[in-house]
Design a protein around this motif. Structure first.
Motif, PDB file in Angstrom:
ATOM      1  N   SER A  91       0.988  -0.919  -0.018  1.00  0.00           N
ATOM      2  CA  SER A  91      -0.131  -0.071  -0.053  1.00  0.00           C
ATOM      3  C   SER A  91       0.797   1.158  -0.140  1.00  0.00           C
ATOM      4  O   SER A  91       1.787   1.305   0.638  1.00  0.00           O
ATOM      5  N   SER A  92       0.409   2.094  -0.760  1.00  0.00           N
ATOM      6  CA  SER A  92       1.109   3.522  -0.685  1.00  0.00           C
ATOM      7  C   SER A  92       0.479   4.495  -0.223  1.00  0.00           C
ATOM      8  O   SER A  92       0.735   5.788  -0.164  1.00  0.00           O
ATOM      9  N   TRP A  93      -0.597   4.121   0.654  1.00  0.00           N
ATOM     10  CA  TRP A  93      -1.457   5.139   1.222  1.00  0.00           C
ATOM     11  C   TRP A  93      -0.739   6.243   2.253  1.00  0.00           C
ATOM     12  O   TRP A  93      -0.942   7.638   1.908  1.00  0.00           O
ATOM     13  N   LEU A  94       0.201   5.669   2.948  1.00  0.00           N
ATOM     14  CA  LEU A  94       0.775   6.642   3.623  1.00  0.00           C
ATOM     15  C   LEU A  94       1.734   7.653   3.182  1.00  0.00           C
ATOM     16  O   LEU A  94       1.836   8.745   3.367  1.00  0.00           O
ATOM     17  N   ALA A  95       2.226   6.964   1.840  1.00  0.00           N
ATOM     18  CA  ALA A  95       3.089   7.948   1.099  1.00  0.00           C
ATOM     19  C   ALA A  95       2.481   8.981   0.542  1.00  0.00           C
ATOM     20  O   ALA A  95       2.994  10.014   0.375  1.00  0.00           O
ATOM     21  N   ASN A 101       4.822  10.445  -2.290  1.00  0.00           N
ATOM     22  CA  ASN A 101       4.586   9.295  -3.295  1.00  0.00           C
ATOM     23  C   ASN A 101       5.564   9.339  -4.312  1.00  0.00           C
ATOM     24  O   ASN A 101       5.380   9.190  -5.506  1.00  0.00           O
ATOM     25  N   HIS A 102       7.056   9.362  -4.172  1.00  0.00           N
ATOM     26  CA  HIS A 102       7.933   9.079  -5.103  1.00  0.00           C
ATOM     27  C   HIS A 102       8.470   7.619  -5.324  1.00  0.00           C
ATOM     28  O   HIS A 102       8.317   6.812  -4.351  1.00  0.00           O
ATOM     29  N   SER A 103       9.062   7.377  -6.278  1.00  0.00           N
ATOM     30  CA  SER A 103       9.626   5.955  -6.563  1.00  0.00           C
ATOM     31  C   SER A 103      10.550   5.778  -5.591  1.00  0.00           C
ATOM     32  O   SER A 103      11.348   6.404  -5.192  1.00  0.00           O
ATOM     33  N   GLY A 104      10.198   4.411  -4.870  1.00  0.00           N
ATOM     34  CA  GLY A 104      11.384   3.892  -3.892  1.00  0.00           C
ATOM     35  C   GLY A 104      11.113   4.629  -2.457  1.00  0.00           C
ATOM     36  O   GLY A 104      12.017   4.454  -1.558  1.00  0.00           O
ATOM     37  N   LEU A 107       7.902   4.977   2.395  1.00  0.00           N
ATOM     38  CA  LEU A 107       6.469   4.594   3.313  1.00  0.00           C
ATOM     39  C   LEU A 107       5.692   3.693   2.524  1.00  0.00           C
ATOM     40  O   LEU A 107       4.483   3.673   2.967  1.00  0.00           O
ATOM     41  N   ILE A 108       6.164   3.022   1.753  1.00  0.00           N
ATOM     42  CA  ILE A 108       5.461   1.898   1.013  1.00  0.00           C
ATOM     43  C   ILE A 108       5.338   0.997   2.171  1.00  0.00           C
ATOM     44  O   ILE A 108       6.384   0.433   2.707  1.00  0.00           O
ATOM     45  N   GLU A 109       4.118   0.359   2.329  1.00  0.00           N
ATOM     46  CA  GLU A 109       4.040  -0.798   3.463  1.00  0.00           C
ATOM     47  C   GLU A 109       3.783  -1.990   2.751  1.00  0.00           C
ATOM     48  O   GLU A 109       2.871  -2.127   1.652  1.00  0.00           O
ATOM     49  N   ARG A 110       4.361  -3.101   3.087  1.00  0.00           N
ATOM     50  CA  ARG A 110       4.239  -4.337   2.412  1.00  0.00           C
ATOM     51  C   ARG A 110       3.907  -5.395   3.534  1.00  0.00           C
ATOM     52  O   ARG A 110       4.715  -5.463   4.415  1.00  0.00           O
ATOM     53  N   LYS A 111       2.747  -6.300   3.204  1.00  0.00           N
ATOM     54  CA  LYS A 111       2.734  -7.573   4.080  1.00  0.00           C
ATOM     55  C   LYS A 111       2.298  -8.601   3.181  1.00  0.00           C
ATOM     56  O   LYS A 111       1.414  -8.316   2.262  1.00  0.00           O
ATOM     57  N   PRO A 112       2.802  -9.880   3.288  1.00  0.00           N
ATOM     58  CA  PRO A 112       2.241 -11.094   2.624  1.00  0.00           C
ATOM     59  C   PRO A 112       0.904 -11.231   2.617  1.00  0.00           C
ATOM     60  O   PRO A 112       0.089 -11.171   3.349  1.00  0.00           O
ATOM     61  N   VAL A 113       0.322 -12.098   1.629  1.00  0.00           N
ATOM     62  CA  VAL A 113      -0.864 -12.770   1.361  1.00  0.00           C
ATOM     63  C   VAL A 113      -0.815 -14.203   1.103  1.00  0.00           C
ATOM     64  O   VAL A 113       0.118 -14.389   0.543  1.00  0.00           O
ATOM     65  N   LYS A 114      -1.655 -14.691   2.077  1.00  0.00           N
ATOM     66  CA  LYS A 114      -1.485 -16.366   1.732  1.00  0.00           C
ATOM     67  C   LYS A 114      -3.132 -16.779   1.593  1.00  0.00           C
ATOM     68  O   LYS A 114      -3.908 -16.447   2.264  1.00  0.00           O
ATOM     69  N   MET A 128      -7.170  -7.606   0.184  1.00  0.00           N
ATOM     70  CA  MET A 128      -6.116  -6.409   0.769  1.00  0.00           C
ATOM     71  C   MET A 128      -4.986  -7.115   1.151  1.00  0.00           C
ATOM     72  O   MET A 128      -4.810  -8.309   1.572  1.00  0.00           O
ATOM     73  N   MET A 129      -3.692  -6.458   1.526  1.00  0.00           N
ATOM     74  CA  MET A 129      -2.421  -6.846   1.972  1.00  0.00           C
ATOM     75  C   MET A 129      -2.619  -7.496   3.332  1.00  0.00           C
ATOM     76  O   MET A 129      -3.369  -6.950   4.163  1.00  0.00           O
ATOM     77  N   GLY A 130      -1.802  -8.386   3.875  1.00  0.00           N
ATOM     78  CA  GLY A 130      -1.756  -8.930   5.163  1.00  0.00           C
ATOM     79  C   GLY A 130      -2.865 -10.175   5.446  1.00  0.00           C
ATOM     80  O   GLY A 130      -2.751 -10.788   6.270  1.00  0.00           O
ATOM     81  N   VAL A 131      -3.579 -10.247   4.398  1.00  0.00           N
ATOM     82  CA  VAL A 131      -4.910 -11.241   4.751  1.00  0.00           C
ATOM     83  C   VAL A 131      -4.546 -12.748   4.608  1.00  0.00           C
ATOM     84  O   VAL A 131      -3.565 -12.988   3.680  1.00  0.00           O
ATOM     85  N   THR A 132      -4.716 -13.447   5.431  1.00  0.00           N
ATOM     86  CA  THR A 132      -4.720 -15.138   5.107  1.00  0.00           C
ATOM     87  C   THR A 132      -6.191 -15.585   4.830  1.00  0.00           C
ATOM     88  O   THR A 132      -7.143 -15.274   5.659  1.00  0.00           O
TER      89      THR A 132
END
Length: 208
Positions: A91-95, A101-104, A107-114, A128-132
């Motif tokens: 998610s780039s929401w916080l960026a 909101n620039h490349s790299g 503040l980009i948040e990443r969480k795995p999905v299973k 959505m991110m982080g969901v199992t």
């Protein structure tokens, strides 16, 4: 016309994969992307960061679906993901909120999905991110899944919530029902002189 910088050169192979993939059938496309030979990937499916995707055997992904594996994405055996679905692991929401909101951006948040084995995700759904998602879960079409989904359950809505729970006995009963209906249809089709090429027989007026 073409930029010669690190980001452009890193993205170019993915763009080429998309172009070549559109010329292949669903099995060829899966093999081209290094996925199991029993997997089928339909046209215009986009996989972000495919190196972070683990997909099991006998999976099916529908047209125009986006699988974002940048935060890690695992999909179990015998799972289908319908048309026009979105699976997010970042998610780039916080960026955006912080005007960074620039490349790299850090503040980009990443969480795995299973996503478990034997799951069915209906078309136009969003994960959505982080969901199992547990094994043998059903996501109704047009659902937005924002939290974990129990195994052997049906969820629906925005945000999705549990509407039904089922077990192996229920699934075996449904499987027996569908097999019997298809066997009867196949027999009627053969009696009419029709030859079934593959898959379940199509319904006819006789089946009404």
């Amino acid at each position: 016309m073409f930029l010669d910088d690190e980001r452009s050169n890193r993205l170019r192979p993915a763009i080429l994969n998309d172009l070549v993939g559109n010329l292949l059938n669903d099995v060829e496309r899966a093999r081209y992307l290094g996925l199991p030979e029993t997997t089928r990937i339909r046209e215009r499916t986009k996989i972000v960061s495919p190196e972070n995707l683990f997909m099991g055997e006998h999976c099916w992904v529908g047209e125009n679906t986006v699988l974002d594996a940048s935060g890690g994405l695992e999909i179990g055996d015998h799972t289908s993901i319908g048309l026009n679905c979105l699976v997010f692991t970042h998610s780039s929401w916080l960026a955006n909120m912080m005007l960074e909101n620039h490349s790299g951006s850090d503040l980009i948040e990443r969480k795995p999905v299973k996503i478990g084995k034997g799951c069915f995700i209906g078309g136009n759904s969003v994960i959505m991110m982080g969901v199992t998602i547990g094994d043998c879960a059903t996501i109704s079409p047009l659902s937005v899944v924002t939290k974990d989904v129990p195994a052997y359950s049906l969820v629906s809505g925005n945000p999705a919530r549990v509407f039904q729970r089922y077990d192996q006995e229920y699934l075996r009963g449904e499987a027996d029902r569908v097999r019997a209906e298809n066997a009867a249809r196949r027999a009627r089709a053969e009696a009419r002189g029709e030859t079934q090429v593959w898959g379940a027989p199509a319904a006819s007026r006789d089946d009404q």
